[in-house]
Scaffold this motif. Structure first.
Motif, PDB file in Angstrom:
ATOM      1  N   GLU A 148      -5.287  12.826  -0.629  1.00  0.00           N
ATOM      2  CA  GLU A 148      -4.488  11.943  -1.478  1.00  0.00           C
ATOM      3  C   GLU A 148      -4.188  10.639  -0.744  1.00  0.00           C
ATOM      4  OE1 GLU A 148      -3.649  12.173  -4.545  1.00  0.00           O
ATOM      5  OE2 GLU A 148      -3.835  14.293  -5.090  1.00  0.00           O
ATOM      6  N   LEU A 149      -3.935  10.762   0.560  1.00  0.00           N
ATOM      7  CA  LEU A 149      -3.531   9.613   1.356  1.00  0.00           C
ATOM      8  C   LEU A 149      -4.700   8.650   1.570  1.00  0.00           C
ATOM      9  CD1 LEU A 149      -0.993   8.678   2.792  1.00  0.00           C
ATOM     10  CD2 LEU A 149      -1.731   9.908   4.815  1.00  0.00           C
ATOM     11  N   TYR A 150      -5.855   9.189   1.999  1.00  0.00           N
ATOM     12  CA  TYR A 150      -6.930   8.311   2.440  1.00  0.00           C
ATOM     13  C   TYR A 150      -8.076   8.162   1.451  1.00  0.00           C
ATOM     14  CZ  TYR A 150      -4.563   8.227   6.885  1.00  0.00           C
ATOM     15  OH  TYR A 150      -3.641   8.050   7.864  1.00  0.00           O
ATOM     16  N   SER A 151      -8.351   9.185   0.623  1.00  0.00           N
ATOM     17  CA  SER A 151      -9.435   9.018  -0.343  1.00  0.00           C
ATOM     18  C   SER A 151      -8.903   8.393  -1.613  1.00  0.00           C
ATOM     19  CB  SER A 151     -10.080  10.364  -0.678  1.00  0.00           C
ATOM     20  OG  SER A 151     -10.574  10.946   0.481  1.00  0.00           O
ATOM     21  N   ALA A 152      -7.808   8.964  -2.122  1.00  0.00           N
ATOM     22  CA  ALA A 152      -7.293   8.470  -3.387  1.00  0.00           C
ATOM     23  C   ALA A 152      -6.348   7.293  -3.182  1.00  0.00           C
ATOM     24  CB  ALA A 152      -6.583   9.597  -4.129  1.00  0.00           C
ATOM     25  N   GLY A 153      -5.825   7.130  -1.982  1.00  0.00           N
ATOM     26  CA  GLY A 153      -4.856   6.078  -1.741  1.00  0.00           C
ATOM     27  C   GLY A 153      -3.611   6.257  -2.587  1.00  0.00           C
ATOM     28  N   ASN A 154      -3.297   7.529  -2.892  1.00  0.00           N
ATOM     29  CA  ASN A 154      -2.147   7.810  -3.744  1.00  0.00           C
ATOM     30  C   ASN A 154      -0.963   8.250  -2.879  1.00  0.00           C
ATOM     31  OD1 ASN A 154      -0.317   8.738  -5.646  1.00  0.00           O
ATOM     32  ND2 ASN A 154      -1.932   9.477  -7.009  1.00  0.00           N
ATOM     33  N   TYR A 155      -0.187   7.269  -2.418  1.00  0.00           N
ATOM     34  CA  TYR A 155       0.907   7.576  -1.498  1.00  0.00           C
ATOM     35  C   TYR A 155       1.988   8.401  -2.163  1.00  0.00           C
ATOM     36  CZ  TYR A 155      -1.381   4.288   1.536  1.00  0.00           C
ATOM     37  OH  TYR A 155      -2.314   3.674   2.308  1.00  0.00           O
ATOM     38  N   ALA A 156       2.145   8.251  -3.472  1.00  0.00           N
ATOM     39  CA  ALA A 156       3.174   9.026  -4.177  1.00  0.00           C
ATOM     40  C   ALA A 156       2.855  10.512  -4.079  1.00  0.00           C
ATOM     41  CB  ALA A 156       3.249   8.582  -5.633  1.00  0.00           C
ATOM     42  N   ASN A 157       1.611  10.871  -4.422  1.00  0.00           N
ATOM     43  CA  ASN A 157       1.223  12.272  -4.340  1.00  0.00           C
ATOM     44  C   ASN A 157       1.268  12.783  -2.909  1.00  0.00           C
ATOM     45  OD1 ASN A 157       0.853  12.666  -7.015  1.00  0.00           O
ATOM     46  ND2 ASN A 157      -1.387  12.585  -6.962  1.00  0.00           N
ATOM     47  N   ALA A 158       0.734  11.975  -1.981  1.00  0.00           N
ATOM     48  CA  ALA A 158       0.705  12.399  -0.585  1.00  0.00           C
ATOM     49  C   ALA A 158       2.119  12.645  -0.075  1.00  0.00           C
ATOM     50  CB  ALA A 158       0.002  11.349   0.270  1.00  0.00           C
ATOM     51  N   SER A 159       3.036  11.742  -0.406  1.00  0.00           N
ATOM     52  CA  SER A 159       4.417  11.890   0.052  1.00  0.00           C
ATOM     53  C   SER A 159       5.054  13.132  -0.548  1.00  0.00           C
ATOM     54  CB  SER A 159       5.241  10.673  -0.337  1.00  0.00           C
ATOM     55  OG  SER A 159       4.655   9.516   0.168  1.00  0.00           O
ATOM     56  N   ALA A 160       4.813  13.348  -1.830  1.00  0.00           N
ATOM     57  CA  ALA A 160       5.403  14.521  -2.484  1.00  0.00           C
ATOM     58  C   ALA A 160       4.880  15.808  -1.842  1.00  0.00           C
ATOM     59  CB  ALA A 160       5.104  14.503  -3.978  1.00  0.00           C
ATOM     60  N   ARG A 198       9.483   7.643  -0.727  1.00  0.00           N
ATOM     61  CA  ARG A 198       8.279   7.317  -1.475  1.00  0.00           C
ATOM     62  C   ARG A 198       7.920   8.410  -2.480  1.00  0.00           C
ATOM     63  NH1 ARG A 198       4.613   4.938  -3.468  1.00  0.00           N
ATOM     64  NH2 ARG A 198       3.135   3.495  -2.516  1.00  0.00           N
ATOM     65  N   SER A 199       8.295   9.651  -2.171  1.00  0.00           N
ATOM     66  CA  SER A 199       7.907  10.755  -3.045  1.00  0.00           C
ATOM     67  C   SER A 199       8.624  10.690  -4.402  1.00  0.00           C
ATOM     68  CB  SER A 199       8.188  12.097  -2.369  1.00  0.00           C
ATOM     69  OG  SER A 199       9.576  12.311  -2.272  1.00  0.00           O
ATOM     70  N   PHE A 200       9.666   9.865  -4.491  1.00  0.00           N
ATOM     71  CA  PHE A 200      10.385   9.735  -5.771  1.00  0.00           C
ATOM     72  C   PHE A 200       9.956   8.489  -6.546  1.00  0.00           C
ATOM     73  CE2 PHE A 200      13.381  12.123  -3.052  1.00  0.00           C
ATOM     74  CZ  PHE A 200      13.366  13.305  -3.774  1.00  0.00           C
ATOM     75  N   PHE A 201       8.962   7.773  -6.004  1.00  0.00           N
ATOM     76  CA  PHE A 201       8.508   6.569  -6.682  1.00  0.00           C
ATOM     77  C   PHE A 201       7.087   6.751  -7.198  1.00  0.00           C
ATOM     78  CE2 PHE A 201      12.166   5.023  -4.536  1.00  0.00           C
ATOM     79  CZ  PHE A 201      12.598   3.936  -5.270  1.00  0.00           C
ATOM     80  N   ASP A 202       6.688   5.862  -8.094  1.00  0.00           N
ATOM     81  CA  ASP A 202       5.360   5.999  -8.686  1.00  0.00           C
ATOM     82  C   ASP A 202       4.294   5.536  -7.686  1.00  0.00           C
ATOM     83  OD1 ASP A 202       5.527   3.285  -8.649  1.00  0.00           O
ATOM     84  OD2 ASP A 202       4.878   2.990 -10.719  1.00  0.00           O
ATOM     85  N   ARG A 203       3.040   5.586  -8.144  1.00  0.00           N
ATOM     86  CA  ARG A 203       1.911   5.318  -7.274  1.00  0.00           C
ATOM     87  C   ARG A 203       1.975   3.938  -6.627  1.00  0.00           C
ATOM     88  NH1 ARG A 203      -4.352   6.775  -8.619  1.00  0.00           N
ATOM     89  NH2 ARG A 203      -5.146   5.772  -6.760  1.00  0.00           N
ATOM     90  N   ARG A 204       2.417   2.959  -7.393  1.00  0.00           N
ATOM     91  CA  ARG A 204       2.501   1.613  -6.834  1.00  0.00           C
ATOM     92  C   ARG A 204       3.735   1.441  -5.956  1.00  0.00           C
ATOM     93  NH1 ARG A 204       0.081  -2.656  -8.925  1.00  0.00           N
ATOM     94  NH2 ARG A 204      -1.688  -2.287 -10.290  1.00  0.00           N
ATOM     95  N   GLY A 205       4.668   2.370  -6.083  1.00  0.00           N
ATOM     96  CA  GLY A 205       5.846   2.304  -5.231  1.00  0.00           C
ATOM     97  C   GLY A 205       6.927   1.396  -5.760  1.00  0.00           C
ATOM     98  N   ASP A 206       6.840   0.987  -7.061  1.00  0.00           N
ATOM     99  CA  ASP A 206       7.893   0.094  -7.538  1.00  0.00           C
ATOM    100  C   ASP A 206       8.745   0.657  -8.672  1.00  0.00           C
ATOM    101  OD1 ASP A 206       5.182  -2.089  -8.395  1.00  0.00           O
ATOM    102  OD2 ASP A 206       5.843  -0.272  -9.422  1.00  0.00           O
ATOM    103  N   ALA A 207       8.441   1.855  -9.150  1.00  0.00           N
ATOM    104  CA  ALA A 207       9.300   2.443 -10.179  1.00  0.00           C
ATOM    105  C   ALA A 207       9.761   3.831  -9.758  1.00  0.00           C
ATOM    106  CB  ALA A 207       8.536   2.522 -11.503  1.00  0.00           C
ATOM    107  N   PHE A 208      11.077   4.037  -9.873  1.00  0.00           N
ATOM    108  CA  PHE A 208      11.639   5.341  -9.534  1.00  0.00           C
ATOM    109  C   PHE A 208      11.244   6.344 -10.607  1.00  0.00           C
ATOM    110  CE2 PHE A 208      15.072   8.496  -9.584  1.00  0.00           C
ATOM    111  CZ  PHE A 208      15.098   8.852  -8.243  1.00  0.00           C
ATOM    112  N   VAL A 209      10.655   7.480 -10.199  1.00  0.00           N
ATOM    113  CA  VAL A 209      10.224   8.457 -11.195  1.00  0.00           C
ATOM    114  C   VAL A 209      10.934   9.796 -11.030  1.00  0.00           C
ATOM    115  CG1 VAL A 209       7.957   7.446 -11.591  1.00  0.00           C
ATOM    116  CG2 VAL A 209       8.249   9.119  -9.760  1.00  0.00           C
TER     117      VAL A 209
END
Lengths: 345, 433, 314
Positions: free
Chosen positions: A306-318, A89-100
């Protein structure tokens, strides 16, 4: 104690329908008390019987896996499985559908807030393991030589038994700030004001002191942990060895440097490594005391936000991956260390 | 946008009102259990239990309640894992809005008796429950924010009058200062949520100064923090605090380190450390724990923050727990229907704690004391009610808002940098994950 | 603390009187011994000040700790009360939650300790492919932030029906889920600690056992475990404490409804959402500390020198 009224509580403990409580949970209770130990012992004994039926030659290569299999199963399920998803997940964008690629890492590592987080973690990394080891070793070694060892150890151990919810309130009694015109209710400021005649300090908010104040809370909580383990290692050193050295005329300092310290070294490395990792993933103290405000944020708390307030799994995973990578140097050090122990056998 | 919602609300209410008539009433015994996730603990939990008792008696539905302070984390985890509670009561709506847009909440339009709701609830309260024109959240009680608490005896001793206008407030503030006193106590410490009491000051000023359009656009992320209106509210609050926080007892150090619940202590000392304290209606439950315990009416009284701009006279920020159905069961529907009734809200109101009923059928005479009655009267008189903007924002935006308060009181001159930082968070916070 | 002071001071059986005298002589007798005592006492005193403040405040009326420091309560006029304890002990769900805490903590301590002991034995005394690397990876997993595991694992638990209220072969499935979770979370440290202690056991022990024809199971239960009692005792204490004091993991996997809520959940819920009656937490902290301290005192007698001593000679 004149104002104290007797403790006449309507103890609900007595009103509890224990019969129902126990009967409902009886299968679980039986499982807990009998089943769990039986299953564990049964597993190892039973499988060893099976291994013995194998040809003698293949036994040594099969047997170790029987012993490590349960551990690998649990760790694989509980830690590796979720972590693999996190790394991906840390290599994908916030929505989880594009490799970044490394995009998330680059963005985070150039964020001013994250840089403060990293600085604070470095501070934790430098101070927390060192102080815990220092106090833990000091207490383990010194208390070994005084008559009141047991009460001392019990008292030092006590902070370990305090949940982190209570921790916040305990340290309020130490660090609390009151206006100079009022009596201080925090003991540290009371000392500053009444003994040193200084102005009270907002220990938790003042950016000159707050990281140290928070790290010390962590040190206070973990020293009992280090002391107990180090003390177990110290007690494991055969007394004959020490006595023989004394008979040979070695002084106490030499004995400590030449015998006690080298024999304790593997344990010191274990405690040190654990503390380094705890420093990296420190969370509770900062979460409870400041929520990362006043430049005190650290990796694990930021990840939680990042995980629970922002809901940003990309940042949290990274951030979780950064945390894991930071451990690698410590692991390499450990590898060297236990290969050295192996060689000494 | 607001008007559109209102029109749609009318239309949908009309359509749904017909269909809702056919659904069952809560008179029949349903049985079973309803699993509720909420944040109420301590005395609030006791009040909740009291409210639930008649419901269980009437419907036979057992209550299985789970409280957590980490509602965002627990709720999101449970929903993501496919194990949601039936009903959730949340103090902030930011996460609920995200969940509704992700299709994780149950729309209430055909689950509740909307015509009855329209009859009993003010339109603002129903509209507040709408996310993208569908009704998702239900409010069962309100707390009033932007209230100035004071000690009437202290005011009398100095000959101070309760200010009716913003200018009178500023004049009073200056008079207190020239008499050698401190006008304000401000206490911002609240552990992980530190800073929120200051955000209450700011958002109340935004609403009263710039009106509902700015306010709504702002919490919806369509109005920048650096915009003149939002910035002006900060500087207005800065004038209340005074240059270098000179209007506040203890200055910035006291503000950031004092627990908000203790902020009112300064009113009751002799001589008073400060004369006024801005906090929501629930602060009385903290006053009750002071030693000696101050008495409502004689030791403390309250007046609403005067209108900053008379064009928005009678505007007030309110808050309250939002109830949503996270898993559609007959028990969950029955519970939400019950929570909207005057019967349920009456119990809540009578137990005190600064809760004000939303259902219009709850009579003013049911409030336990003069202060709470006067607060209910303020709500009745409120011409413009808006829900707490911070609680409506996505939770990372809200957290940044609170953190900004702490930075602002520490150094007011950094306002521009603080606002620029908030704009950065705003740019990402509203994106759905 | 009376238990602690009443216990006889540790007199290590293997340390002879001669050695003790020599040590004292070398440091010019009583002076340094007094210095040592003072140093230990001072450090201990500094360490207990925060807890002492909590203890005293737990007996003061609510709100008193906001107006004056806890040390002022030690001078007359005394004004102590049991209100906070009355509130905590009167909490309606206290007894079942004590029970639940045991239900969660005991298996969540036994399982990881046993599983870790098996693995640590293999890692320190058996040779197999990739041993060191697997071991290192395990230690590295200590750094996994638990929060990232919650959603994937709870999803798994829900799919398998391991949620509170469900019956899993007669077991409350929620408890099963939390045991498994705590086992996984606790294993990296447990294996790391035990392997370190197992590794330094004297090699001749194993060799002589092998000559006697003892298999690995016998060696493990008859030699390794008894010789590592201090290490196992400390591991048991830590794992017990972590699980006992845990709030978040329990809320995620078993939930906070009264039928399954552990003590931490019940005690935290005594305080109002905005922190009303925060003084209850002072008493709650001590109520919740009782069990971990009993465990500590019960296991303390295993922290003595000489467990190894007798066996090394052979």
């Amino acid at each position: 104690m004149d104002a104290m009224t007797p403790l006449t509580v309507t103890l609900p403990m007595l009103d509890v329908d224990w019969e129902t409580l126990v009967s409902v949970n009886l299968p679980t209770l039986l499982f807990v008390i009998v089943g769990v130990p039986l299953a564990l012992v049964g597993y190892i004994v039973g499988l060893d019987v099976l291994v013995r039926r194998l040809p003698k030659r293949s036994q040594p290569s099969v047997r170790p896996w029987v012993w490590v299999a349960p551990a690998i199963f649990f760790v694989g399920l509980i830690l590796v499985y979720p972590m693999v998803g996190t790394v991906v997940r840390s290599f994908f964008d916030r929505r989880g559908d594009a490799f970044v690629g490394l995009g998330n890492f680059v963005r985070l590592l150039t964020d001013h807030g994250v840089l403060i987080v990293l600085r604070n973690n470095l501070l934790w990394l430098l101070l927390y393991p060192g102080l815990v080891l220092l106090f833990g070793l000091l207490l383990a070694v010194l208390s070994d030589r005084v008559k009141f060892e047991k009460p001392v150890k019990s008292l030092i151990f006590m902070p370990m038994a305090i949940s982190f919810v209570a921790m916040a309130i305990i340290w309020q009694f130490v660090y609390y700030y009151k206006d100079p015109s009022e009596p201080q209710t925090g003991i540290l400021n009371a000392v500053v004001v009444n003994i040193f005649h200084g102005l009270p300090i907002t220990w938790i908010q003042d950016t000159r002191f707050n990281n140290f104040a928070l790290i010390f809370i962590g040190v206070w909580g973990a020293t009992g942990f280090a002391m107990v383990i180090l003390s177990a290692a110290l007690k494991g050193i055969p007394a004959e060895l020490l006595e023989a050295a004394r008979v040979d005329g070695a002084n106490e300092r030499t004995i400590f440097r030449r015998i006690i310290l080298p024999l304790m070294m593997p344990t010191i490395v274990v405690v040190g490594t654990t503390m380094v990792i705890f420093a990296l993933k420190a969370f509770d103290v900062v979460y409870v005391m400041t929520a990362g405000n006043y430049n005190t944020d650290i990796l694990a708390r930021r990840m939680y936000a990042e995980l629970y307030s922002a809901g940003n799994y990309a940042n949290a995973s990274a951030l979780a991956v950064i945390l894991l990578l930071a451990v690698v140097p410590v692991l390499i050090f450990n590898l060297r260390q236990f290969r050295a122990v192996e060689a000494r056998r | 946008m607001g008007r559109l919602i209102r029109i749609l609300a009318l239309v949908s209410a009309g359509v749904l009102g017909l269909s809702a008539c056919g659904t069952s009433t809560s008179s029949g015994k349903i049985g079973g259990t309803v699993h509720i996730l909420g944040t109420w603990t301590g005395t609030e939990k006791d009040s909740f239990d009291a409210v639930m008792k008649p419901f269980t008696d009437q419907t036979g539905v057992k209550i299985s309640f789970e409280a957590t302070r980490d509602l965002d984390a627990i709720l999101q985890t449970k929903i993501a894992a496919g194990n949601p509670p039936d009903v959730t009561g949340a103090p902030g709506v930011g996460t609920l809005i995200k969940l509704a847009r992700a299709g994780k909440l149950v729309a209430l339009d055909d689950k509740l008796d909307v015509s009855q709701l329209n009859a009993n609830y003010g339109a603002d309260w129903i509209n507040l429950g709408k996310i993208d024109n569908k009704l998702y959240t239900l409010y069962a009680w309100a707390a009033l924010k932007g209230l100035i608490w004071y000690d009437p005896k202290a005011f009398q001793a100095k000959g101070y009058q309760v200010p009716k206008t913003w200018d009178e407030l500023i004049a009073l503030q200056n008079k207190i200062k020239s008499d050698g006193g401190k006008p304000w106590c401000v206490a911002l410490e609240s552990k992980a949520a530190s800073g929120w009491p200051g955000s209450d000051w700011h958002k109340e000023i935004v609403l009263s100064q710039s009106g509902t359009t700015v306010y709504d656009n702002w919490w919806q992320g369509k109005q920048k923090w650096t915009s003149p209106e939002i910035k002006q509210a900060w500087t207005t609050w800065g004038q209340i605090l005074g240059s270098a926080d000179s209007n506040v007892y203890g200055g910035k150090q006291y503000m950031v380190s004092t627990t908000f619940g203790d902020g009112g202590q300064g009113l009751f000392t002799s001589p008073p450390k400060c004369y006024m304290f801005n906090q929501g209606s629930f602060i009385t439950s903290f006053f009750d724990a002071y030693t000696p315990k101050p008495t409502a009416g004689t030791d403390y009284a309250v007046f609403p923050l005067p209108d900053v701009n008379t064009a928005n006279a009678g505007a007030h920020v309110v808050a309250g727990d939002a109830f949503v159905i996270t898993k559609d069961t007959p028990q969950a529907r029955a519970l939400l229907k019950y929570l909207a009734t005057a019967e349920a809200q009456d119990i809540w109101v009578k137990r005190g704690g600064g809760k004000i009923a939303i259902n219009k059928q709850v009579s003013l005479s049911d409030y336990p004391d003069a202060i709470s009655k006067s607060l209910a009267q303020v709500v009745v008189d409120t011409k413009i009610a808006r829900y707490d903007a911070g609680d409506l924002m996505p939770s990372d935006m809200q957290a940044a808002y609170w953190a900004a308060v702490l930075k602002f009181v520490t150094d007011q001159s950094k306002l521009d940098a603080i606002l620029a930082e908030l704009d950065k968070t705003q740019a990402t916070a509203y994106a759905s994950p | 603390m009376s238990v602690a002071t009443a216990a006889p001071p540790a007199t290590p059986p293997a340390r002879s009187k001669a050695a003790r005298t020599r040590w004292s002589q070398r440091l010019s007798a009583n002076v340094s011994s007094a210095g040592l005592n003072v140093a230990v006492l001072a450090l201990t005193l500094a360490w207990i000040v925060p807890t002492l403040g909590l203890l005293i405040n737990s007996f003061r009326p609510g709100g008193a700790f906001n107006t004056s420091g806890w040390w002022t309560a030690l001078a007359p006029p005394f004004n102590f009360t049991l209100d906070s304890y009355r509130a905590v002990l009167g909490a309606s769900d206290l007894a079942p939650s004590f029970f639940n805490s045991f239900m969660i903590t005991i298996p969540a301590t036994i399982i990881p300790t046993a599983v870790a002991a098996f693995a640590a034995y293999a890692f320190s005394w058996m040779r197999f492919w990739g041993r060191d690397w697997i071991f290192l990876a395990l230690v590295g997993l200590l750094a996994v932030p638990l929060q990232v595991t919650f959603i994937p694992l709870l999803t798994l638990a829900v799919h398998m029906g391991l949620t509170s209220g469900n019956n899993f072969f007669g077991l409350n499935a929620g408890f099963l889920a939390v045991w498994i979770a705590h086992t996984g979370y606790g294993l990296p440290f447990a294996i790391y600690l035990l392997a370190n202690f197992f590794r330094v056991l004297p090699q001749d022990l194993f060799e002589s056992a092998e000559i006697d024809g003892a298999g690995p199971v016998t060696v493990f239960f008859r030699l390794v475990l008894p010789l590592s009692v201090p290490a196992i005792a400390s591991l048991v204490i830590f794992q017990f404490l972590w699980v006992w004091n845990d709030l978040l993991v329990a809320l995620i996997y078993v939930g906070g409804t009264p039928e399954v809520a552990p003590l931490t959940v019940t005690l935290t819920n005594l305080v109002g959402g905005l922190g009303q009656h925060i003084e209850y937490l002072t008493a709650a902290a001590f109520v919740s500390m009782v069990v971990p301290l009993i465990v500590f005192f019960a296991l303390r007698r295993y922290f003595v020198r000489g467990i190894l001593a007798g066996s090394v000679k052979g």
